[in-house]
Design an enzyme around this catalytic site. Structure first.
Site, PDB file in Angstrom:
ATOM      1  CB  SER A 122      -8.676  57.017 -16.838  1.00  0.00           C
ATOM      2  OG  SER A 122      -7.532  58.150 -15.626  1.00  0.00           O
ATOM      3  CG  HIS A 143     -10.612  55.518 -20.387  1.00  0.00           C
ATOM      4  ND1 HIS A 143     -11.123  55.597 -19.697  1.00  0.00           N
ATOM      5  CD2 HIS A 143      -9.625  54.849 -19.386  1.00  0.00           C
ATOM      6  CE1 HIS A 143     -11.291  55.583 -18.591  1.00  0.00           C
ATOM      7  NE2 HIS A 143     -10.019  55.231 -18.307  1.00  0.00           N
ATOM      8  CD  GLU A 155     -15.426  56.121 -20.424  1.00  0.00           C
ATOM      9  OE1 GLU A 155     -16.208  55.895 -20.035  1.00  0.00           O
ATOM     10  OE2 GLU A 155     -14.073  56.293 -20.193  1.00  0.00           O
ATOM     11  CG  ASN A 193     -13.086  57.295 -14.042  1.00  0.00           C
ATOM     12  OD1 ASN A 193     -13.295  56.370 -13.243  1.00  0.00           O
ATOM     13  ND2 ASN A 193     -12.474  57.103 -14.909  1.00  0.00           N
TER      14      ASN A 193
END
Length: 508
Positions: A122, A143, A155, A193
């Site tokens: 991540s 991800h 992702e 993120n």
């Protein structure tokens, strides 16, 4: 040769992520080899998967036979060599670059040259992980989010040397696994993120500034902006042992970009062990998994007594929202160019504070109240007002009564640029626009990733379109005026589309 239709999947790491990925792959009809150096970890993971499959069968989402067949597709392994004939190997081990590089080197010694190797990282660079590989073109990021079976997004991260065929195949496979694939290039935080920085860091900034407390910020974010959780509820859920290092990491990886500046609030709490739910104490207190209520009943509001109300015309769109609310509430409004001597003076700043409005418009600051109109003043949508430091208590009481006239909750905060909602919405939209400007991902993938990965009511670019890009820019420019902080500078993607009057989803 790799089986493109029914690949055999190897998973290294039998923790929560490896377990979740194994479950969705097996349910999708694929054979899975779950490998962990600790046999006990693999046994626990398979037992947990069995339990989850049985629950799905009980709920009617799988038949008992399908649940049993899915479990039968998963085998437990304790050696990397057992993954030699896999078509795809997914790494889900500890977030340490040297550990992942070592693992990928071991895998390259045993798997075929066409086996795709992916990391569920991540926060680490896919390019850095692939740097030591003989065939970096078959290495990518994949991800997933926890819990994997419920978070229907993955992702697909393209490192600098990842092959397009590898990325395309992984995106197709994601659909087979029941997930939405969002593609992005290798940059700190990828999409989710990266985009998620704005909510938490701006919420922390607001509290650090003394504008209001954590529970009020959370209430505004939920009940005005429509989010499932406020930033402090989310930080408690994730745990500061996870969230704070990510905030610091992304800030440093972007070379101290002001938009991502962390807060000492979380650093101090992390040092004190107040991590959130997992420690029983965070921004809120917990009894096990249950939050101990810290809310008190709102005081009863007095009935509105007819009195003079005057509304600033500085921002016509915002003014009209206040006038419509007052008309629906059968409250008369003064129509003169200046307020009478005893009028409650209402201003509608975008990015500015109540004090700036009072001074710039030549109004008496002891009678000025600012109201946030960015998302409207609809019944049931929490309203937020703020006085100047000079506003008389009697004026504030009148305003609190007025804006609660239909029973809608009202939050009163201290004077600040951009209230709470404006600052958070503008920061979220501006950050997403920067991700689009840097071509980290397409606007469509940005919105899908944030909506599915973070549970926002809208994707950030769609949110910006719904509010209006020009209004978002006006908020940011007002915040710059008040604070002079470059964290609020409008990005060029946002500014250009606002100037042109086109959607934030338009790609040039």
């Amino acid at each position: 040769m790799r089986d493109l239709q029914n690949p055999q999947i190897g998973i290294v790491g039998a923790g929560a992520m490896g377990q979740g990925i194994a479950q969705i792959a097996a349910v999708a009809g694929l054979k899975v080899r779950l490998m962990d150096m600790d046999p006990a970890a693999s046994s626990r993971a398979i037992a947990a998967i069995d339990s989850m499959l049985q629950k799905l069968a009980t709920k009617g989402k799988l038949t008992p036979a399908q649940a049993q067949e899915a479990l039968g597709r998963i085998s437990s392994e304790d050696s990397v060599r057992a993954l030699a004939d896999c078509d795809l190997v997914i790494e889900a081990v500890v977030e340490k670059l040297e550990v992942k590089r070592s693992l990928f080197a071991q895998l390259e010694e045993v798997v075929r040259d066409d086996t795709v190797l992916v990391s569920n990282t991540s926060s680490l660079s896919i390019t850095a992980i692939a740097a030591g590989c003989r065939h970096p073109e078959r290495v990518a990021g994949y991800h997933f989010f926890n819990p994997v079976p419920l978070m229907k997004v993955v992702e697909v991260v393209r490192g600098l040397r990842s092959g397009e065929a590898t990325i395309d195949w992984l995106a197709t496979l994601a659909t087979r696994l029941g997930h939405t694939a969002v593609r992005c290039r290798d940059m700190p935080g990828f999409i989710v993120n990266h985009a998620g920085r704005a909510l938490n860091t701006e919420g922390l900034r607001i509290v650090q500034e003394g504008v209001t407390d954590e529970s009020t910020v959370d209430a505004i974010v939920r009940e005005q902006l429509g989010f499932r959780m406020g930033p402090f509820e989310l930080l408690d859920l994730t745990g500061l042992d996870v969230s704070h290092p990510v905030m610091e990491s992304i800030y440093r990886q972007f070379y101290d970009e002001p938009r991502f500046r962390p807060s000492p609030i979380t650093a101090i709490r992390l040092a004190g062990g107040m991590l959130g739910r997992k420690s029983g104490s965070g921004f809120y207190e917990y009894d096990g998994a249950t939050r101990v209520s810290d809310r008190t009943a709102a005081p009863a509001k007095a009935a509105w007594q007819p009195s003079a109300v005057w509304v600033s015309a500085r921002h016509p769109q915002e003014t009209q929202q206040v006038l419509s609310f007052l008309e629906e509430s059968n409250v008369e409004v003064e129509t003169g160019r200046e307020p009478s001597d005893d009028a409650l003076i209402i201003v509608t700043p975008l990015g500015h504070d109540a004090t700036t409005c009072a001074i710039s418009e030549g109004l008496e600051p002891d009678r000025v109240i600012a109201v946030d109109t960015l998302l409207g003043l609809h019944s049931g949508l929490r309203r937020v007002i703020m006085p100047t430091p000079a506003t008389r208590p009697s004026i504030l009481e009148r305003a609190q009564t007025l804006f609660a006239i239909d029973g809608t909750p009202v939050s009163t905060i201290r004077d600040s640029g951009g209230f709470v909602g404006q600052r958070i919405v503008a920061s979220i939209v501006n950050t997403a626009c920067e991700i689009a400007q840097q071509r980290i991902a397409t606007p469509q993938d940005i919105d899908a990733a944030v909506r599915l990965g973070l549970g926002y009511p809208l994707g950030p670019l769609a949110f910006g379109d719904s509010v209006g890009a020009k209004r978002i820019v006006t908020v940011l420019e007002g915040l710059i005026d008040v604070y002079g902080d470059p964290r609020y500078r409008p990005g060029v993607w946002l500014a250009r589309r606002a100037a042109l009057g086109i959607s934030l989803n338009v790609v040039d």
